[in-house]
Every structure is written in C-alpha cells, then in structure tokens.
Design a protein around this motif. Sequence first.
Motif, PDB file in Angstrom:
ATOM      1  N   ILE A  59       0.883  -1.175   0.000  1.00 25.73           N
ATOM      2  CA  ILE A  59       0.000   0.000   0.000  1.00 25.73           C
ATOM      3  C   ILE A  59       0.915   1.218   0.000  1.00 25.73           C
ATOM      4  N   ALA A  60       0.761   2.102  -0.986  1.00 24.97           N
ATOM      5  CA  ALA A  60       1.691   3.229  -1.113  1.00 24.97           C
ATOM      6  C   ALA A  60       0.972   4.507  -1.519  1.00 24.97           C
ATOM      7  N   ASP A  61       1.573   5.617  -1.163  1.00 30.52           N
ATOM      8  CA  ASP A  61       1.118   6.939  -1.582  1.00 30.52           C
ATOM      9  C   ASP A  61       1.782   7.232  -2.927  1.00 30.52           C
ATOM     10  N   ALA A  62       0.998   7.268  -3.988  1.00 25.12           N
ATOM     11  CA  ALA A  62       1.565   7.459  -5.323  1.00 25.12           C
ATOM     12  C   ALA A  62       2.167   8.843  -5.502  1.00 25.12           C
ATOM     13  N   ASP A  63       1.685   9.829  -4.749  1.00 25.14           N
ATOM     14  CA  ASP A  63       2.186  11.192  -4.899  1.00 25.14           C
ATOM     15  C   ASP A  63       3.594  11.340  -4.325  1.00 25.14           C
ATOM     16  N   ALA A 255      -6.439   4.692  -6.772  1.00 25.30           N
ATOM     17  CA  ALA A 255      -7.633   5.514  -6.613  1.00 25.30           C
ATOM     18  C   ALA A 255      -7.209   6.900  -6.143  1.00 25.30           C
ATOM     19  N   THR A 256      -7.983   7.890  -6.532  1.00 23.62           N
ATOM     20  CA  THR A 256      -7.687   9.278  -6.169  1.00 23.62           C
ATOM     21  C   THR A 256      -8.866   9.874  -5.415  1.00 23.62           C
ATOM     22  N   ARG A 257      -8.570  10.442  -4.243  1.00 22.52           N
ATOM     23  CA  ARG A 257      -9.572  11.144  -3.444  1.00 22.52           C
ATOM     24  C   ARG A 257      -8.923  12.365  -2.824  1.00 22.52           C
ATOM     25  N   GLY A 258      -9.625  13.473  -2.878  1.00 24.36           N
ATOM     26  CA  GLY A 258      -9.123  14.703  -2.274  1.00 24.36           C
ATOM     27  C   GLY A 258      -7.775  15.130  -2.825  1.00 24.36           C
ATOM     28  N   GLY A 259      -7.528  14.831  -4.084  1.00 18.94           N
ATOM     29  CA  GLY A 259      -6.274  15.237  -4.704  1.00 18.94           C
ATOM     30  C   GLY A 259      -5.098  14.333  -4.387  1.00 18.94           C
ATOM     31  N   HIS A 260      -5.338  13.215  -3.708  1.00 19.43           N
ATOM     32  CA  HIS A 260      -4.258  12.282  -3.351  1.00 19.43           C
ATOM     33  C   HIS A 260      -4.558  10.906  -3.954  1.00 19.43           C
ATOM     34  N   THR A 261      -3.505  10.209  -4.360  1.00 17.74           N
ATOM     35  CA  THR A 261      -3.657   8.905  -5.012  1.00 17.74           C
ATOM     36  C   THR A 261      -2.960   7.817  -4.203  1.00 17.74           C
ATOM     37  N   ILE A 262      -3.677   6.741  -3.954  1.00 16.71           N
ATOM     38  CA  ILE A 262      -3.145   5.572  -3.253  1.00 16.71           C
ATOM     39  C   ILE A 262      -3.065   4.411  -4.233  1.00 16.71           C
ATOM     40  N   VAL A 263      -1.955   3.674  -4.172  1.00 12.25           N
ATOM     41  CA  VAL A 263      -1.754   2.483  -4.995  1.00 12.25           C
ATOM     42  C   VAL A 263      -1.769   1.256  -4.094  1.00 12.25           C
ATOM     43  N   VAL A 294       7.035   3.005   5.866  1.00 13.45           N
ATOM     44  CA  VAL A 294       7.878   1.835   6.134  1.00 13.45           C
ATOM     45  C   VAL A 294       8.869   1.599   4.999  1.00 13.45           C
ATOM     46  N   GLY A 295       8.748   2.394   3.961  1.00 15.69           N
ATOM     47  CA  GLY A 295       9.642   2.264   2.815  1.00 15.69           C
ATOM     48  C   GLY A 295       9.316   3.322   1.780  1.00 15.69           C
ATOM     49  N   GLN A 296       9.908   3.200   0.610  1.00 15.05           N
ATOM     50  CA  GLN A 296       9.759   4.210  -0.429  1.00 15.05           C
ATOM     51  C   GLN A 296       9.697   3.555  -1.808  1.00 15.05           C
ATOM     52  N   LEU A 297       8.751   4.012  -2.631  1.00 15.33           N
ATOM     53  CA  LEU A 297       8.761   3.641  -4.041  1.00 15.33           C
ATOM     54  C   LEU A 297       9.807   4.519  -4.726  1.00 15.33           C
ATOM     55  N   VAL A 298      10.865   3.903  -5.211  1.00 13.99           N
ATOM     56  CA  VAL A 298      11.968   4.678  -5.782  1.00 13.99           C
ATOM     57  C   VAL A 298      11.570   5.248  -7.138  1.00 13.99           C
ATOM     58  N   ASP A 299      12.233   6.310  -7.528  1.00 13.15           N
ATOM     59  CA  ASP A 299      11.965   6.932  -8.820  1.00 13.15           C
ATOM     60  C   ASP A 299      12.680   6.178  -9.934  1.00 13.15           C
TER      61      ASP A 299
END
Length: 370
Positions: A59-63, A255-263, A294-299
């Motif tokens: 579960i990650a914050d896409a932004d 999904a996007t809600r309130g201008g934020h996207t969760i993957v 708990v971690g990071q989606l790398v670029d």
Amino acid sequence: MWTKLVPVTALIAAASLTSGTAYAAPTTPVGGEALGSRGLVAPAGVKKPPKSKATSYVIADADTGQVLAAKDAHGRYLPASTLKALTALTLIPKLDKDRKIRPSRNACNQEGSAVGLSVKATYKIDDLFKGLLMSSGNDAAMALAETNGGLDKTMSDMNAEAKRLQAFDTVARTPSGLDKPGQSSSAYDLALIARAGLANPDFKRYISTKTTKFPAPRGHYEISNHNKLLWRYNGMVGVKNGWTSKARASFVGAATRGGHTIVVSIMRHEGFFWDEVASLLDWGFSVRGKAAPVGQLVDPLPVAAPAPAASASPGTSVTPAPQPPLLDSAAGRQTDDTRMIGSLVIGGGLLFGLIWLAYGIHRRRTRSRL
C-alpha cells in the motif's frame, strides 16, 4: 505447484539495456531495509491494515512514493496479466497510436483471455492498447509485440524498462503475462510500474475507460474494463488485474480522493479480492500523512541519451575497407549448384579449345602437303 523466491537482498550485478546503459542493481531491498521482510510491515501509532488473504501486498502513496504498509513486498511471484501494465508502459512511447495494422493469425490465436482480434479486421494501435488493458487481451498483447518488431525485441524492451524503473524483481517472458518459466514480479514492482504508468496520459486513459466500442470485421462491438472497482469504488482510476491457475489472483490499482492517489498491489490471492482491495485503499487514505512510512517507491532511473553516430569530420579522408580479389569474392559466394555449373562451363570450354586446336593443326598439315 508454485515457486516462491526469497526477497531481494542480493540481485544481479547489472542489467545491460538495449540502449547500452547498464543499471547497477542494489544489494539491499529496493525502497528500504524493512521491505525485505516476508511478514507484515506496518507503521506504529495507527491502526493496522485490514487483513488480506493475499500472500504479498503493498500500500503506497503514489504522490510521495511513501510505502505505507507491506507484506512480503519483494517476494517474487508469477504476475499473470498484471504484467500487461509493463507491456503497455514499455510500448506506448514506441508505437504510433494512430497507426493501423492487420494482426497475424498467430496473434489472433493466442490462448487465454482475448479481446477477439480477427485477421479480417484492421485495428489502430490505440484500439489494441484498449484491448490489452481493458479486456486483458492476450491476442492484443501479441499483436502489439509483433508490431514492435517481434517477440524477442519486445521482451528485451520490457525487461530493459523494468530495470530502468528499478523493478528488479520483475522478469518478463511473455507480453501477456501467461505463465512461463523464469517469469516473475513482486507487489513492490507492480506498485512501481503502476506509479510510472499513472504519469503517462495515454496509459491512464486506457486503464480508466469503463466501456468502449471495439472494431470488428463488420462494424464494432462493446468491450468493458475487467477492473470491477471502476464501478464500485469512489475515485478508482484503474490499472490491472490478473489470474492464472499457477499464479492465482493478482491485482494492482490506484484511486484518487481529495487530490491524493493511493496504490495497492496484491499477489498470490486465492479468491475474490475486490472487497479486500477496497479496504486496503480505504486504510491507505486514512493514514497517509499521519504515519511514518515503512519504505519508499523509488523513482525511475534516467534514460541515457543514445551515443551519436560516428561520422567523418570535415576534411577527413575516409579510406574504403580493402576488398577481396574478384575471383575469391565470387568463389566465396558460390553454392554447390553454382560450383557444379561453373565446372561444367570451364570443362566444356577446355574441351572445345582442344578440339579447335587439333582441327587447326590438321588443316596446317593438309595445306603443307598441297
């Protein structure tokens, strides 16, 4: 039977890409040490994520790229049709979406899920990407791969793109995700691929389209997106689901809600997962910005510029490479048939010459007697 590979703690030294770039792979888990755990990794101070029957999930914050929770994030599993997200991400920049093609019989006869391609119909590349991501068409996947220059080239391109994304758990062997030995991905990599895809307007358009008309030999028919959450979950953007008997169920979505996207990405799920994914998305929205990641989606890594083609500088004399003697060159190109014909011609010419010489000698002797 299925194969579970250990988390990524020691990866291959480097991956050579078609551009000539070598991306060094890390010796520790991509995105942080905690993501190397096979168990649940969740932040303190907030409620734990809902239970899931998935063997692996992220579960990650896409932004921001922050990983909010994970379970066996780098466990390597068969991806099934979620691999089509990588196929699309790789090929969308390479193929003109307005180009029209007629698919091969091989493409039309692919096993498994299909959008229904026909050798009697003509399709835009844009149509094929819709068939790939909406209807999970294995026929569309092969047609796109063949248009890209063939299966081998497409596999090379997809694996190069995976390395550029730092999706080092991912090895593509088919453009459709149909099971093949050596093929793998991870929940972490699926989240990386989805995040990169969301930045591409065409990719995002394909995955979020609910229904569309699709060409047929005569007219059109309607196809629907296989992602059921597009109809059930508020703010659902889409991405891709998959299933094979060996891989079981897999899914990656945003999904996007309130201008934020969760993957959310899941792998190796045994049953109906839509409600579980919805709960994981809800949890992600509820804790983003409130808990330590708990971690990071790398670029993605930068794409190296292609090396300039070698050219002669002004005023420079270019000497052609030495050529072999004509007879040697011709002999080198001969086949057995041409050698036989040549031998007959040479032998026949020699015999004719000897006969003509004998005739000339006979005439001179006759004249001398007269």
